[in-house]
Design a protein around this motif. Sequence first.
Motif, PDB file in Angstrom:
ATOM      1  N   LEU A   1      -3.245  -0.032  -3.290  1.00  0.00           N
ATOM      2  CA  LEU A   1      -2.410  -1.223  -3.385  1.00  0.00           C
ATOM      3  C   LEU A   1      -1.784  -1.283  -4.779  1.00  0.00           C
ATOM      4  O   LEU A   1      -2.488  -1.234  -5.788  1.00  0.00           O
ATOM      5  N   VAL A   2      -0.444  -1.378  -4.812  1.00  0.00           N
ATOM      6  CA  VAL A   2       0.271  -1.439  -6.082  1.00  0.00           C
ATOM      7  C   VAL A   2       1.264  -2.593  -6.061  1.00  0.00           C
ATOM      8  O   VAL A   2       1.556  -3.164  -5.009  1.00  0.00           O
ATOM      9  N   GLU A   3       1.788  -2.903  -7.233  1.00  0.00           N
ATOM     10  CA  GLU A   3       2.857  -3.882  -7.350  1.00  0.00           C
ATOM     11  C   GLU A   3       4.104  -3.152  -7.829  1.00  0.00           C
ATOM     12  O   GLU A   3       4.059  -2.405  -8.808  1.00  0.00           O
ATOM     13  N   ALA A   4       5.201  -3.345  -7.112  1.00  0.00           N
ATOM     14  CA  ALA A   4       6.442  -2.663  -7.458  1.00  0.00           C
ATOM     15  C   ALA A   4       7.622  -3.531  -7.063  1.00  0.00           C
ATOM     16  O   ALA A   4       7.483  -4.462  -6.264  1.00  0.00           O
TER      17      ALA A   4
ATOM     18  N   ASP B   1       0.854  -1.187   0.000  1.00  0.00           N
ATOM     19  CA  ASP B   1       0.000   0.000   0.000  1.00  0.00           C
ATOM     20  C   ASP B   1       0.890   1.237   0.000  1.00  0.00           C
ATOM     21  O   ASP B   1       1.823   1.332   0.810  1.00  0.00           O
ATOM     22  N   ILE B   2       0.598   2.185  -0.892  1.00  0.00           N
ATOM     23  CA  ILE B   2       1.314   3.462  -0.875  1.00  0.00           C
ATOM     24  C   ILE B   2       0.303   4.584  -0.663  1.00  0.00           C
ATOM     25  O   ILE B   2      -0.869   4.462  -1.030  1.00  0.00           O
ATOM     26  N   ALA B   3       0.756   5.668  -0.068  1.00  0.00           N
ATOM     27  CA  ALA B   3      -0.132   6.768   0.307  1.00  0.00           C
ATOM     28  C   ALA B   3      -0.553   7.603  -0.898  1.00  0.00           C
ATOM     29  O   ALA B   3       0.184   7.748  -1.868  1.00  0.00           O
TER      30      ALA B   3
ATOM     31  N   ALA C   1      -2.658  -2.784  -8.307  1.00  0.00           N
ATOM     32  CA  ALA C   1      -3.017  -4.121  -7.836  1.00  0.00           C
ATOM     33  C   ALA C   1      -4.462  -4.115  -7.338  1.00  0.00           C
ATOM     34  O   ALA C   1      -4.858  -4.964  -6.541  1.00  0.00           O
ATOM     35  N   VAL C   2      -5.230  -3.123  -7.805  1.00  0.00           N
ATOM     36  CA  VAL C   2      -6.660  -3.025  -7.482  1.00  0.00           C
ATOM     37  C   VAL C   2      -7.416  -2.833  -8.785  1.00  0.00           C
ATOM     38  O   VAL C   2      -6.822  -2.618  -9.849  1.00  0.00           O
TER      39      VAL C   2
END
Length: 209
Positions: free
Chosen positions: A126-129, A103-105, A165-166
């Motif tokens: 929610l992201v993928e990195a 999760d990033i802000a 990722a959402v």
Amino acid sequence: MAEVKIQAESRTEFGKGAARRIRRDSKVPAVLYGHGTDPVHITLPGHDTMLALKTANALLLIEVSGAESLLALPKQVQRDPIRGTIEHVDLVIVKRGEKVEVDIAIHLEGEAISGTLVVLENASILVEAEATHIPDGVTVSIEGLEAGTAIHASDLKLPAGTTLAVEPDTLIVNITAGTTAAELEADLASAPGADNVTVSATTVAAVAE
């Protein structure tokens, strides 16, 4: 994101009593797991850990005497509800080049037009990195936007190498028309017990702003 090197100690004592003794020494009990390895129980230096975990998704390089250094991300951080001190940390092992979901802000910048209400529906996304290239967050400009504007996940400008990722239609920001003083006064007048409530013009104006 830069790696934060932390010197850890192996831990062989477990249970509440052992955890209390560790905390009395200004240290933090922790566990490392992931990638099919057995959980590794360690003790972290309290001050260094507190500083490192002030950054969301801090990438830690855990060095344990006599063992291979491991990259890890904080999975769960337990804090004392009163003092806010760190009680325990769960760390998940990651590899260089590996992609992880985090999760990033969401950071808002600018101002919508006057008379609107800006609702941040999701404060994080929610992201993928890559584990070694996790962004600090994503900035969303609301400068000059009008009522009726909606910003979805698909509208976000993510850094290179980072993907959603959402669901793309996840609502992030919703801009609506603000409540006017007249509307607020009418709502209060129709509320149960309104006959016993007196609202000054100053109060209505202050709430409407």
